[in-house]
Design a protein around this motif. Structure first.
Motif, mmCIF file in Angstrom:
data_model
loop_
_atom_site.group_PDB
_atom_site.id
_atom_site.type_symbol
_atom_site.label_atom_id
_atom_site.label_comp_id
_atom_site.label_asym_id
_atom_site.label_seq_id
_atom_site.Cartn_x
_atom_site.Cartn_y
_atom_site.Cartn_z
ATOM 1 N N PHE A 4 0.816 -1.286 0.035
ATOM 2 C CA PHE A 4 0.052 0.091 -0.047
ATOM 3 C C PHE A 4 0.819 1.136 -0.036
ATOM 4 O O PHE A 4 0.593 2.120 -0.850
ATOM 5 C CB PHE A 4 -1.024 0.037 1.319
ATOM 6 C CG PHE A 4 -1.901 1.284 1.340
ATOM 7 C CD1 PHE A 4 -3.045 1.188 0.638
ATOM 8 C CD2 PHE A 4 -1.654 2.231 2.156
ATOM 9 C CE1 PHE A 4 -3.735 2.319 0.631
ATOM 10 C CE2 PHE A 4 -2.369 3.285 2.129
ATOM 11 C CZ PHE A 4 -3.501 3.553 1.455
ATOM 12 N N THR A 5 1.944 1.311 0.704
ATOM 13 C CA THR A 5 2.998 2.381 0.853
ATOM 14 C C THR A 5 3.584 2.516 -0.420
ATOM 15 O O THR A 5 3.744 3.884 -0.792
ATOM 16 C CB THR A 5 3.894 1.979 2.113
ATOM 17 O OG1 THR A 5 3.254 1.999 3.243
ATOM 18 C CG2 THR A 5 4.747 3.559 2.236
ATOM 19 N N LEU A 6 4.303 1.685 -0.944
ATOM 20 C CA LEU A 6 4.860 1.588 -2.071
ATOM 21 C C LEU A 6 3.869 2.188 -3.403
ATOM 22 O O LEU A 6 4.264 2.926 -4.351
ATOM 23 C CB LEU A 6 5.312 -0.035 -2.739
ATOM 24 C CG LEU A 6 6.514 -0.407 -1.761
ATOM 25 C CD1 LEU A 6 6.842 -1.834 -2.067
ATOM 26 C CD2 LEU A 6 7.484 0.668 -2.166
ATOM 27 N N THR A 7 2.630 1.758 -3.353
ATOM 28 C CA THR A 7 1.720 2.089 -4.316
ATOM 29 C C THR A 7 1.247 3.446 -4.324
ATOM 30 O O THR A 7 1.060 4.292 -5.143
ATOM 31 C CB THR A 7 0.082 1.233 -4.280
ATOM 32 O OG1 THR A 7 0.512 -0.086 -4.424
ATOM 33 C CG2 THR A 7 -0.741 1.858 -5.357
ATOM 34 N N ALA A 8 1.087 3.973 -2.926
ATOM 35 C CA ALA A 8 1.116 5.577 -2.674
ATOM 36 C C ALA A 8 2.249 6.312 -3.130
ATOM 37 O O ALA A 8 2.052 7.378 -3.661
ATOM 38 C CB ALA A 8 0.800 5.607 -1.053
ATOM 39 N N PHE A 9 3.405 5.611 -3.017
ATOM 40 C CA PHE A 9 4.491 6.370 -3.852
ATOM 41 C C PHE A 9 4.274 6.555 -5.171
ATOM 42 O O PHE A 9 4.787 7.711 -5.634
ATOM 43 C CB PHE A 9 5.811 5.744 -3.331
ATOM 44 C CG PHE A 9 6.641 6.106 -2.319
ATOM 45 C CD1 PHE A 9 7.313 7.536 -2.518
ATOM 46 C CD2 PHE A 9 7.010 5.407 -1.154
ATOM 47 C CE1 PHE A 9 8.217 7.988 -1.413
ATOM 48 C CE2 PHE A 9 7.596 6.006 0.076
ATOM 49 C CZ PHE A 9 8.259 7.208 -0.234
ATOM 50 N N VAL A 10 4.097 5.357 -6.006
ATOM 51 C CA VAL A 10 3.787 5.568 -7.316
ATOM 52 C C VAL A 10 2.715 6.718 -7.564
ATOM 53 O O VAL A 10 2.841 7.377 -8.409
ATOM 54 C CB VAL A 10 3.413 4.391 -7.800
ATOM 55 C CG1 VAL A 10 3.074 4.406 -9.437
ATOM 56 C CG2 VAL A 10 4.645 3.131 -7.711
ATOM 57 N N ILE A 11 1.543 6.544 -7.048
ATOM 58 C CA ILE A 11 0.357 7.475 -7.414
ATOM 59 C C ILE A 11 0.881 9.069 -6.898
ATOM 60 O O ILE A 11 0.761 9.811 -7.696
ATOM 61 C CB ILE A 11 -0.691 7.193 -6.437
ATOM 62 C CG1 ILE A 11 -1.343 5.702 -6.984
ATOM 63 C CG2 ILE A 11 -1.988 8.015 -6.600
ATOM 64 C CD1 ILE A 11 -2.564 5.115 -6.161
ATOM 65 N N GLY A 12 1.452 9.079 -5.619
ATOM 66 C CA GLY A 12 1.840 10.331 -5.152
ATOM 67 C C GLY A 12 3.008 10.992 -6.067
ATOM 68 O O GLY A 12 2.817 12.219 -6.126
ATOM 69 N N SER A 13 3.832 10.269 -6.802
ATOM 70 C CA SER A 13 4.813 10.923 -7.495
ATOM 71 C C SER A 13 4.167 11.352 -9.007
ATOM 72 O O SER A 13 4.608 12.279 -9.807
ATOM 73 C CB SER A 13 6.167 10.005 -7.725
ATOM 74 O OG SER A 13 5.712 8.772 -7.907
ATOM 75 N N MET A 14 3.237 10.374 -9.435
ATOM 76 C CA MET A 14 2.664 10.592 -10.646
ATOM 77 C C MET A 14 1.599 11.883 -10.649
ATOM 78 O O MET A 14 1.388 12.684 -11.478
ATOM 79 C CB MET A 14 1.910 9.385 -11.165
ATOM 80 C CG MET A 14 2.965 8.323 -11.662
ATOM 81 S SD MET A 14 1.902 6.866 -12.102
ATOM 82 C CE MET A 14 1.416 7.501 -13.780
ATOM 83 N N ILE A 15 1.109 11.990 -9.578
ATOM 84 C CA ILE A 15 0.020 13.018 -9.430
ATOM 85 C C ILE A 15 0.423 14.104 -8.829
ATOM 86 O O ILE A 15 0.664 14.177 -7.697
ATOM 87 C CB ILE A 15 -1.102 12.423 -8.695
ATOM 88 C CG1 ILE A 15 -2.063 11.383 -9.506
ATOM 89 C CG2 ILE A 15 -2.400 13.838 -8.395
ATOM 90 C CD1 ILE A 15 -3.258 10.849 -8.589
ATOM 91 N N GLY A 16 0.882 15.057 -9.420
ATOM 92 C CA GLY A 16 1.314 16.466 -8.979
ATOM 93 C C GLY A 16 0.509 17.672 -9.362
ATOM 94 O O GLY A 16 -0.794 17.592 -9.225
#
Length: 466
Positions: A4-16
């Protein structure tokens, strides 16, 4: 880190900030049909790249530092360094752009912030920069937890926008300019081509989980997080783009001020909608800033540990945080922030350049996946090998096509960054008492210097204009 945390990193870095500008970017270039075709092409191409990252995380679990490790394994030391340098530069300038976007958004309320590069804006941005710096130095886990919370908040805001716009959607307006025939871009092919690089920039960050693979509880979680994060963000971006055509006519979308999602929301529900999107933008950018700060420091640290950059950059503090890399990264961000006061246009130009530079590392990673599948290394099943060969082949072709679409001038201009950063690689090689380059690497470095020379001359003579 959990999946979940790793997925949040992907989403967090893509959505700016880019996702908030999609209605205007597409409205300026194409109609609904072109947008659908463009998303199909870009979505399929970037999915192939995401699948290559997933495959490499499973096939090569010992390569735990993402892009530079894969490129190094496939094409040598200097290629790995250049990929790390390019990716790090993108992270740093991306962070600076987030500061400017936030201050520019607040400029509507606080005139002193102007367009995000006034003295007052730079001062406040600098305070925020070093507050996040302190947060990161206290531990990657704490910063990752903050990123996860912010990521959930900004997804909730974007989903709210989508639900509101669905209820206000006008199907007749959506189909009125179906082919975008009044677009300045011309025919359908040109309309699609005009959106491709825009979409590449908003997809940057899909590799976030692979960069942090050394923190994963389970290596298989890296691939899962990459694909789930990518598909989640792709769904949100497609819905934002297409639903906007049912709220405002394409010419109206084209003239919206960014963040253009605010204009769409205002047209749907009134003035409070613009405020809602403005707040969501600030939350989104805050999360993306934390994600990219962590990514930038991790790239420098892992490159130093791999002896691609000088040893001092691998030093850690008592919290096991790569402190030297964090200081080095934030020092550069602070310098760029100060420079934006004097050269805003030059900064925006550099931002475009470094955004396009991510295509070269993507191409090399895809090519390494292709090389691995072609050779059959570590493969026991022919069926699996053939599947990976097809995926990596399509990813390589897609990345090469985007580099071609970007044009020769960006390749020439990126050579300036690579040439200026190469002394870091030379220092690292001297620390190991090894020759700076192999014969082939020396030839490539000479080509970079020549390319940088042509680029500098082109800028000075204004034969190269962006």
């Amino acid at each position: 880190m959990s999946v979940f945390t790793l997925t949040a990193f992907v989403i967090g870095s893509m959505i700016g900030s880019g996702i908030f500008s999609l209605p205007q970017a597409f409205g300026r270039t194409t109609g609904p049909l072109g947008a659908i075709l463009a998303w199909c092409i870009a979505g399929a191409g970037m999915l192939m790249i995401a699948l290559v990252f997933q495959t490499l995380s499973r096939r090569k679990p010992e390569l735990d530092s993402g892009i530079s490790a894969y490129v190094r394994a496939g094409f040598g030391e200097y290629a790995g360094f250049l990929s790390a340098l390019g990716y790090w530069t993108v992270c740093c300038l991306g962070d600076v752009s987030y500061f400017i976007v936030v201050k520019s958004t607040l400029g509507a309320l606080i005139p002193a912030f102007g367009h995000g590069n006034t003295l007052e804006a730079i001062f406040v941005s600098s305070i925020l920069l070093w507050l996040v710096h302190i947060l990161v130095l206290h531990g990657i886990k704490q910063a990752a937890s903050v990123n996860t919370v912010v990521t959930v908040a900004k997804i909730a805001a974007i989903v709210t926008f989508i639900l509101v716009v669905i209820f206000a959607f006008d199907a007749d307006l959506f189909s009125a300019d179906w082919r975008g025939e009044a677009s300045d871009a011309g025919g359908l092919f040109n309309q699609i081509r005009g959106t491709m690089l825009v979409m590449t920039f908003v997809f940057v960050g899909v590799e976030g989980a692979s960069v942090y693979s050394r923190y994963a509880r389970n290596r298989r979680d890296v691939g899962i997080a990459t694909v789930v994060g990518f598909l989640s963000v792709l769904t949100l971006m497609v819905m934002i783009t297409l639903l906007s055509y049912g709220i405002l006519a394409r010419p109206e979308l084209a003239t919206l001020r960014n963040p253009s999602m605010a204009g769409v929301m205002q047209a749907a529900v009134g003035s409070w909608g613009a405020w809602f999107v403005g707040i969501a933008l600030i939350v989104s950018v805050s999360g993306a800033y934390i994600a990219w700060s962590l990514l930038a420091a991790e790239v420098v640290w892992s490159s130093s540990k791999a002896e691609l950059m000088p040893r001092f950059l691998s030093r850690e503090n008592r919290n096991k945080v790569p402190a030297a890399a964090v200081w080095f990264t934030n020092g550069l961000i602070q310098c760029i922030l100060i420079l934006t006061f004097f050269t805003e246009e030059a900064f925006l130009f550099a931002l475009k350049l470094t955004g396009s530079m991510i295509l070269i590392p993507y191409f090399l990673v895809a090519a390494y996946g292709l090389k691995l599948a072609w050779s059959g290394e570590d493969y026991g099943s022919k069926e699996q090998r053939h599947r990976d060969l097809m995926q990596a082949g399509l990813a390589t072709i897609y990345a090469a096509g985007l580099i071609y679409a970007g044009g020769l001038k960006f390749l020439l201009l990126s050579s300036i960054v690579y040439a200026l950063g190469t002394p870091l690689f030379i220092i690292a090689r001297r620390e190991q008492k090894k020759p700076a380059f192999t014969l082939a690497e020396a030839g490539f470095f000479i080509l970079l210097v020549i390319g940088a020379g042509f680029a500098v001359y082109g800028l000075a003579s204004r034969t190269i204009v962006v």
